[in-house]
Design a protein around this motif. Structure first.
Motif, mmCIF file in Angstrom:
data_model
loop_
_atom_site.group_PDB
_atom_site.id
_atom_site.type_symbol
_atom_site.label_atom_id
_atom_site.label_comp_id
_atom_site.label_asym_id
_atom_site.label_seq_id
_atom_site.Cartn_x
_atom_site.Cartn_y
_atom_site.Cartn_z
ATOM 1 N N GLY A 123 -9.462 0.319 10.803
ATOM 2 C CA GLY A 123 -8.399 -0.423 11.125
ATOM 3 C C GLY A 123 -7.482 -0.553 12.790
ATOM 4 O O GLY A 123 -6.293 -0.670 12.402
ATOM 5 N N GLU A 180 -0.155 -6.920 12.263
ATOM 6 C CA GLU A 180 0.180 -5.582 12.020
ATOM 7 C C GLU A 180 0.136 -5.973 10.419
ATOM 8 O O GLU A 180 -0.417 -4.531 9.660
ATOM 9 C CB GLU A 180 1.921 -6.267 11.761
ATOM 10 C CG GLU A 180 2.397 -5.625 12.670
ATOM 11 C CD GLU A 180 2.443 -4.169 13.574
ATOM 12 O OE1 GLU A 180 2.044 -3.262 12.853
ATOM 13 O OE2 GLU A 180 1.935 -4.267 14.759
ATOM 14 N N HIS A 192 0.460 3.994 2.125
ATOM 15 C CA HIS A 192 1.096 5.168 3.166
ATOM 16 C C HIS A 192 -0.049 4.578 4.578
ATOM 17 O O HIS A 192 -1.362 3.945 4.393
ATOM 18 C CB HIS A 192 0.277 6.766 3.102
ATOM 19 C CG HIS A 192 1.782 6.843 2.018
ATOM 20 N ND1 HIS A 192 2.504 7.146 2.602
ATOM 21 C CD2 HIS A 192 0.607 8.570 1.754
ATOM 22 C CE1 HIS A 192 3.417 8.218 1.091
ATOM 23 N NE2 HIS A 192 1.749 8.110 0.909
ATOM 24 N N LYS A 193 0.026 4.141 6.096
ATOM 25 C CA LYS A 193 -0.403 3.858 6.745
ATOM 26 C C LYS A 193 -1.131 5.055 7.526
ATOM 27 O O LYS A 193 0.037 5.499 7.473
ATOM 28 C CB LYS A 193 0.473 3.063 7.407
ATOM 29 C CG LYS A 193 -0.693 2.291 8.626
ATOM 30 C CD LYS A 193 0.027 0.978 8.755
ATOM 31 C CE LYS A 193 -0.790 -0.415 9.115
ATOM 32 N NZ LYS A 193 -0.489 -2.198 9.916
ATOM 33 N N GLY A 222 -5.428 -2.635 10.060
ATOM 34 C CA GLY A 222 -5.177 -1.238 9.635
ATOM 35 C C GLY A 222 -6.101 -0.044 8.799
ATOM 36 O O GLY A 222 -6.865 -0.905 8.076
ATOM 37 N N LYS A 223 -5.653 0.822 9.110
ATOM 38 C CA LYS A 223 -6.114 2.218 7.924
ATOM 39 C C LYS A 223 -4.940 2.691 7.134
ATOM 40 O O LYS A 223 -4.071 2.483 7.577
ATOM 41 C CB LYS A 223 -6.601 3.044 8.984
ATOM 42 C CG LYS A 223 -7.691 4.348 7.887
ATOM 43 C CD LYS A 223 -7.798 5.413 8.585
ATOM 44 C CE LYS A 223 -8.633 6.089 7.650
ATOM 45 N NZ LYS A 223 -8.874 7.375 8.865
ATOM 46 N N VAL A 224 -4.867 2.179 5.571
ATOM 47 C CA VAL A 224 -4.156 3.019 4.419
ATOM 48 C C VAL A 224 -4.691 3.540 4.138
ATOM 49 O O VAL A 224 -5.713 3.191 3.093
ATOM 50 C CB VAL A 224 -3.467 1.029 4.150
ATOM 51 C CG1 VAL A 224 -3.223 0.458 5.142
ATOM 52 C CG2 VAL A 224 -4.235 1.046 3.749
ATOM 53 N N THR A 258 -9.458 0.409 4.887
ATOM 54 C CA THR A 258 -8.945 -0.642 6.701
ATOM 55 C C THR A 258 -9.595 -1.619 6.633
ATOM 56 O O THR A 258 -10.210 -2.470 5.829
ATOM 57 C CB THR A 258 -10.487 0.325 7.297
ATOM 58 O OG1 THR A 258 -11.627 -0.059 7.521
ATOM 59 C CG2 THR A 258 -9.514 2.182 7.504
ATOM 60 N N TYR A 295 0.521 -1.358 0.202
ATOM 61 C CA TYR A 295 0.125 -0.344 0.134
ATOM 62 C C TYR A 295 0.721 1.387 0.429
ATOM 63 O O TYR A 295 1.742 0.913 -0.233
ATOM 64 C CB TYR A 295 -0.903 0.123 1.172
ATOM 65 C CG TYR A 295 0.191 -0.276 2.548
ATOM 66 C CD1 TYR A 295 0.619 1.070 2.857
ATOM 67 C CD2 TYR A 295 0.002 -1.246 2.966
ATOM 68 C CE1 TYR A 295 1.007 0.323 4.394
ATOM 69 C CE2 TYR A 295 0.583 -1.770 3.895
ATOM 70 C CZ TYR A 295 0.985 -0.597 5.006
ATOM 71 O OH TYR A 295 1.901 -0.838 6.080
#
Length: 590
Positions: free
Chosen positions: A227, A369, A203-204, A372-374, A385, A201
């Motif tokens: 996320g 890990e 960016h996180k 998350g929201k990316v 997310t 992706y």
């Protein structure tokens, strides 16, 4: 070119094969003429240790092992939604059609149908320059979900030479892309992805928006952000699976991926029977229209259990890359860790605490890990997310055991289930005194802005009352109820109302099973209004019990059974009755 070896040792689901020097770590292999699926877990010269994802009964030394040269991968494309897979993405309904109710060994079934045609609607045009992650077209898979066909990762950038709308199978060419080295690539609606490899992706991002679950104790006191990652540890019978089912049913997510990892078969059966019948409040269609189920029950081969959570998270990443919000349920990671421990023991690795492998913590971290929201790949700014919620089943409810402790070092939300609450029939049995959420500040700011401006103030007051109740309960045990002040008795009574009228929630009641944030705000406002009004009146009444037995208390207790559209009216009626009855009581004392 496929390389062949032969079996020299069999130890349950682990086999050792010689003549495998050309194989690679994590290669998928086919074992014996039956064609059992396995995966290379260790290489020592020409010897490969292979975990077999199917029953190894009847295997003999000397039988052939053939490496495919590819890692364990999942098929991603139209046809995933509504499917029920095992831990290595074999469709169980299709296997049942072929071989009956018993899961036959060596059955080779495509994860996605190669016969069914899907209506592909081209979005990109001939001549467009596209980059990895760009949307080439869409497919309306169900009434609830539109699949976005993205430029696959093998093509970093290129130009659309040919693209056409129409009805295609998942393995037919829908577009031709020419990269900048003038090489042409045929693009299909299906792509393969190794399950142990993170999908990339841009960016996180920091999760800030709440994942609304409709469960009051979670949304109000210990929220999870979209996320975010959460754990539900608890002993047997404390309601972990029911909480996970509730989250899968009602969580504010576009897609639900439910992984039944080593759980009892009857619990997965409940899911399979319930989900198709449930009406999704977001869309009005069946919940299965946006759900993927992975069933690897306790009676299925143990090795496939270890792969199941990777299969689930990879499918979740596929939908995340389209810009969707995905809720992923893992039930339970303890059973996954047990599979990891068994395979580690058979590989004769050095054991860590309680026999678990030393890499238990890092494997759990690799899984969580990937949530998350990316900001996903592709032109423009699409955000997706994955909210991962894992149940943990510590033996005897011992939260100090390795799997729970390793999980708590990773996750940011802890919903601690309490056997004492469960024995009292208080569900969800989440203990409000030892649970926590590290997303609280971000979520409070969002809810203060979007739902009610004093949401965080009300939540803090509720927590303060519950904490005071815990302290006062210890004093009452020592000196008795008559020895504490009237105000402290009011605190105990309001805390009881918060517990029984607000935090207690019936998962099987058609209205109480789900509460919107707006309904939760109204309920909190009414309960705290009762506290404030009685606090002011407490000095004006002779017997404090008179405030506890007001007729309006029954209406407050039944608010959770009032439908959403009638809540505002109910609030006005209760508050009016509350003020009137307290004023009448005060006047009667004059």
């Amino acid at each position: 070119m496929r390389k062949k070896g032969s079996i020299v040792k069999i130890s349950g689901p682990l086999i050792v094969a010689s003549g495998m020097e050309e194989a690679n770590m994590f290669d998928v292999v086919r074992v014996s003429k039956v064609g059992l699926i396995g995966e290379v877990m260790e290489m020592r010269g020409e010897f490969a240790s292979i975990q077999v994802y199917e029953e190894t009964t009847g295997l003999k030394t000397g039988e052939e092992v053939v490496t495919t040269g590819e890692p364990l991968s999942v098929d991603l494309g139209p046809g995933l939604i509504g499917q029920i897979y095992d831990g290595i993405q074999r469709p169980l309904t299709e296997i049942e059609r072929i071989s009956g109710t018993k899961l036959s060994r060596g059955v080779n079934v495509n994860a996605l149908s190669f016969e069914k045609k899907w209506d592909f609607n081209a979005v990109a045009n001939v001549g467009d320059t596209v980059q990895v992650g760009d949307i080439l077209g869409t497919v309306q898979e169900t009434e609830s979900v539109e699949i976005k066909i993205l430029l696959p990762h093998k093509i970093v950038q290129g130009r659309v030479i040919e693209i056409k709308s129409g009805a295609f199978t998942v393995n037919e060419c829908v577009a031709i892309i020419e990269d900048f080295s003038n090489k042409r690539h045929e693009v299909t609606m299906m792509q393969k992805w190794p399950v142990r490899k993170l999908r990339p992706y841009k960016h996180k991002l920091v999760p800030s928006e709440p994942l609304v679950t409709g469960q009051r104790v979670i949304d109000t006191l210990f929220p999870i952000a979209k996320g975010g990652v959460a754990a539900i540890p608890g002993p047997f019978g404390s309601g972990k699976t029911v909480v996970q089912h509730q989250l899968a049913k009602w969580a504010d997510a576009d897609i639900v991926v439910y992984i039944g990892c080593g759980e009892r078969g009857n619990e997965m059966t409940d899911v399979l029977h319930e989900f198709p019948e449930l009406v999704d409040p977001k869309t009005g269609y069946s919940l299965m229209k946006r759900t993927v189920l992975i069933a690897n029950t306790s009676d299925m081969p143990v090795a496939a259990r270890e792969a199941s959570i990777y299969t689930g998270i990879t499918i979740a990443e596929y939908f995340r890359d389209m810009g969707y919000s995905v809720a992923l349920m893992g039930d339970s990671t303890s059973r996954w860790a047990e599979a990891l421990r068994e395979m580690s023991g058979r590989l004769e690795e050095m054991p860590g605490e309680e026999g678990y492998p030393a890499y238990l913590g890092s494997r759990l971290a690799q899984f969580y890990e990937r949530a998350g929201k990316v900001e996903v790949l592709g032109s423009g700014k699409r955000v997706g997310t994955i909210s991962a919620i894992g149940a943990v089943s510590p033996p005897g409810g011992d939260l100090s055991e390795p799997v729970t402790q390793a999980t708590l070092r990773i996750v940011k939300v802890f919903w601690g289930l309490d056997a004492t609450l469960a024995y009292r029939r208080h569900f969800p049995a989440i203990n409000w005194l030892n649970s926590y959420s590290l997303y609280q500040d971000k979520v409070d700011a969002y809810l203060d802005r979007e739902i009610k401006e004093n949401w965080s103030t009300m939540r803090q007051e509720v927590m303060r009352i519950l904490e005071q109740e815990s302290e006062l309960s210890e004093i009452v045990k020592l000196v008795g109820l008559d020895a504490i002040s009237n105000f402290d008795r009011l605190v105990l009574e309001v805390a009881r109302s918060i517990r029984e009228d607000y935090l207690h929630q019936n998962a099987f009641h058609e209205v109480d099973t789900y509460s919107s944030l707006e309904k939760q705000a109204i309920m909190l406002e009414v309960i705290l209004s009762y506290f404030h009004v009685c606090s002011e009146a407490i000095s004006s009444v002779e017997e404090v019990e008179q405030l506890f037995t007001l007729p309006v208390r029954e209406k407050i207790g039944r608010m959770k059974y009032v439908s959403e559209e009638l809540m505002e009216q109910e609030k006005e009626e209760i508050l009016a009755a509350l003020h009137e009855s307290v004023n009448t009581l005060k006047e009667g004392q004059c």
